[in-house]
Design a protein around this motif. Structure first.
Motif, PDB file in Angstrom:
ATOM      1  N   THR A 132      49.990  38.236  48.128  1.00  0.00           N
ATOM      2  CA  THR A 132      48.785  38.834  48.699  1.00  0.00           C
ATOM      3  C   THR A 132      48.629  40.259  48.152  1.00  0.00           C
ATOM      4  O   THR A 132      49.569  40.832  47.590  1.00  0.00           O
ATOM      5  N   GLY A 133      47.449  40.811  48.364  1.00  0.00           N
ATOM      6  CA  GLY A 133      47.226  42.198  47.966  1.00  0.00           C
ATOM      7  C   GLY A 133      48.248  43.126  48.601  1.00  0.00           C
ATOM      8  O   GLY A 133      48.771  44.040  47.977  1.00  0.00           O
ATOM      9  N   SER A 134      48.560  42.875  49.860  1.00  0.00           N
ATOM     10  CA  SER A 134      49.526  43.679  50.589  1.00  0.00           C
ATOM     11  C   SER A 134      50.913  43.605  49.938  1.00  0.00           C
ATOM     12  O   SER A 134      51.593  44.619  49.756  1.00  0.00           O
ATOM     13  N   GLU A 135      51.325  42.407  49.558  1.00  0.00           N
ATOM     14  CA  GLU A 135      52.634  42.229  48.912  1.00  0.00           C
ATOM     15  C   GLU A 135      52.680  42.918  47.546  1.00  0.00           C
ATOM     16  O   GLU A 135      53.691  43.518  47.178  1.00  0.00           O
ATOM     17  N   LEU A 136      51.581  42.826  46.813  1.00  0.00           N
ATOM     18  CA  LEU A 136      51.529  43.477  45.501  1.00  0.00           C
ATOM     19  C   LEU A 136      51.689  44.987  45.646  1.00  0.00           C
ATOM     20  O   LEU A 136      52.402  45.623  44.874  1.00  0.00           O
ATOM     21  N   LYS A 137      51.043  45.564  46.661  1.00  0.00           N
ATOM     22  CA  LYS A 137      51.168  47.005  46.873  1.00  0.00           C
ATOM     23  C   LYS A 137      52.598  47.370  47.261  1.00  0.00           C
ATOM     24  O   LYS A 137      53.098  48.413  46.850  1.00  0.00           O
ATOM     25  N   GLN A 138      53.260  46.499  48.020  1.00  0.00           N
ATOM     26  CA  GLN A 138      54.653  46.761  48.389  1.00  0.00           C
ATOM     27  C   GLN A 138      55.548  46.764  47.161  1.00  0.00           C
ATOM     28  O   GLN A 138      56.444  47.605  47.036  1.00  0.00           O
ATOM     29  N   VAL A 139      55.319  45.815  46.238  1.00  0.00           N
ATOM     30  CA  VAL A 139      56.106  45.740  45.004  1.00  0.00           C
ATOM     31  C   VAL A 139      56.033  47.077  44.263  1.00  0.00           C
ATOM     32  O   VAL A 139      57.031  47.588  43.757  1.00  0.00           O
ATOM     33  N   GLN A 150      43.563  50.330  47.704  1.00  0.00           N
ATOM     34  CA  GLN A 150      42.998  49.038  47.341  1.00  0.00           C
ATOM     35  C   GLN A 150      43.649  48.622  46.035  1.00  0.00           C
ATOM     36  O   GLN A 150      44.019  49.474  45.225  1.00  0.00           O
ATOM     37  N   ILE A 151      43.804  47.321  45.845  1.00  0.00           N
ATOM     38  CA  ILE A 151      44.391  46.836  44.586  1.00  0.00           C
ATOM     39  C   ILE A 151      43.409  45.893  43.911  1.00  0.00           C
ATOM     40  O   ILE A 151      42.740  45.092  44.572  1.00  0.00           O
ATOM     41  N   GLN A 206      38.757  42.870  43.351  1.00  0.00           N
ATOM     42  CA  GLN A 206      39.602  43.429  44.401  1.00  0.00           C
ATOM     43  C   GLN A 206      40.372  42.306  45.087  1.00  0.00           C
ATOM     44  O   GLN A 206      39.824  41.240  45.340  1.00  0.00           O
ATOM     45  N   ILE A 207      41.660  42.547  45.348  1.00  0.00           N
ATOM     46  CA  ILE A 207      42.499  41.573  46.039  1.00  0.00           C
ATOM     47  C   ILE A 207      42.696  42.077  47.462  1.00  0.00           C
ATOM     48  O   ILE A 207      43.268  43.157  47.662  1.00  0.00           O
ATOM     49  N   GLY A 208      42.228  41.319  48.429  1.00  0.00           N
ATOM     50  CA  GLY A 208      42.371  41.717  49.830  1.00  0.00           C
ATOM     51  C   GLY A 208      43.828  41.665  50.270  1.00  0.00           C
ATOM     52  O   GLY A 208      44.647  40.945  49.686  1.00  0.00           O
ATOM     53  N   ASP A 209      44.157  42.435  51.310  1.00  0.00           N
ATOM     54  CA  ASP A 209      45.534  42.502  51.796  1.00  0.00           C
ATOM     55  C   ASP A 209      46.094  41.137  52.174  1.00  0.00           C
ATOM     56  O   ASP A 209      47.281  40.890  52.004  1.00  0.00           O
ATOM     57  N   THR A 210      45.237  40.273  52.703  1.00  0.00           N
ATOM     58  CA  THR A 210      45.718  38.964  53.165  1.00  0.00           C
ATOM     59  C   THR A 210      45.329  37.838  52.219  1.00  0.00           C
ATOM     60  O   THR A 210      45.610  36.678  52.480  1.00  0.00           O
ATOM     61  N   GLU A 211      44.678  38.199  51.111  1.00  0.00           N
ATOM     62  CA  GLU A 211      44.220  37.195  50.150  1.00  0.00           C
ATOM     63  C   GLU A 211      45.366  36.794  49.227  1.00  0.00           C
ATOM     64  O   GLU A 211      46.008  37.646  48.618  1.00  0.00           O
ATOM     65  N   GLY A 212      45.622  35.499  49.136  1.00  0.00           N
ATOM     66  CA  GLY A 212      46.668  35.012  48.234  1.00  0.00           C
ATOM     67  C   GLY A 212      46.136  34.906  46.818  1.00  0.00           C
ATOM     68  O   GLY A 212      45.002  34.504  46.602  1.00  0.00           O
ATOM     69  N   LEU A 213      46.975  35.281  45.872  1.00  0.00           N
ATOM     70  CA  LEU A 213      46.594  35.219  44.465  1.00  0.00           C
ATOM     71  C   LEU A 213      47.715  34.523  43.708  1.00  0.00           C
ATOM     72  O   LEU A 213      48.888  34.808  43.931  1.00  0.00           O
TER      73      LEU A 213
END
Length: 77
Positions: free
Chosen positions: A24-31, A39-40, A52-59
Motif C-alpha cells: 500500500t502507499g502507507s507501506e511504501l512510505k514506511q520502507v 503523498q506517494i 498517486q498511491i493512496g495509503d490503503t490502496e494496494g499496488l
C-alpha cells in the motif's frame, strides 16, 4: 525452501529491496522512512501520467518501479 523474491524499487532516487508482491502507499512510505503525511506517487512511463498511491490502496510491486514523495500542502501554492 523457497527463496523470497526481492523486488528492487526506487523511492525519491533511493533504491530499496522489498519482498512483498503487493504494497500500500502507507507501506511504501514506511520502507522509505517517510512522514505518513507525505503523498506517494508512482512515476508513469512514457506518456503515462504519474499516479498517486493512496495509503490503503494496494499496488502490485515489480522491480524497476519508481516512486516519489511529496510533502503535504505543497500543491497549489
Amino acid at each position: 525452501k523457497q527463496e523470497k523474491t526481492k523486488f528492487s524499487i526506487h523511492i525519491d532516487g533511493q533504491e530499496y529491496h522489498v519482498e512483498q508482491s503487493s504494497m500500500t502507499g502507507s507501506e511504501l512510505k514506511q520502507v522509505a522512512n517517510k512522514d505518513p503525511q507525505f503523498q506517494i506517487f508512482l512515476e508513469g512511463h512514457g506518456n503515462d501520467a504519474d499516479r498517486q498511491i493512496g495509503d490503503t490502496e494496494g499496488l502490485t510491486i515489480k522491480s524497476g518501479l519508481h516512486f516519489y514523495t511529496v510533502p503535504p500542502a505543497t500543491f497549489g501554492l
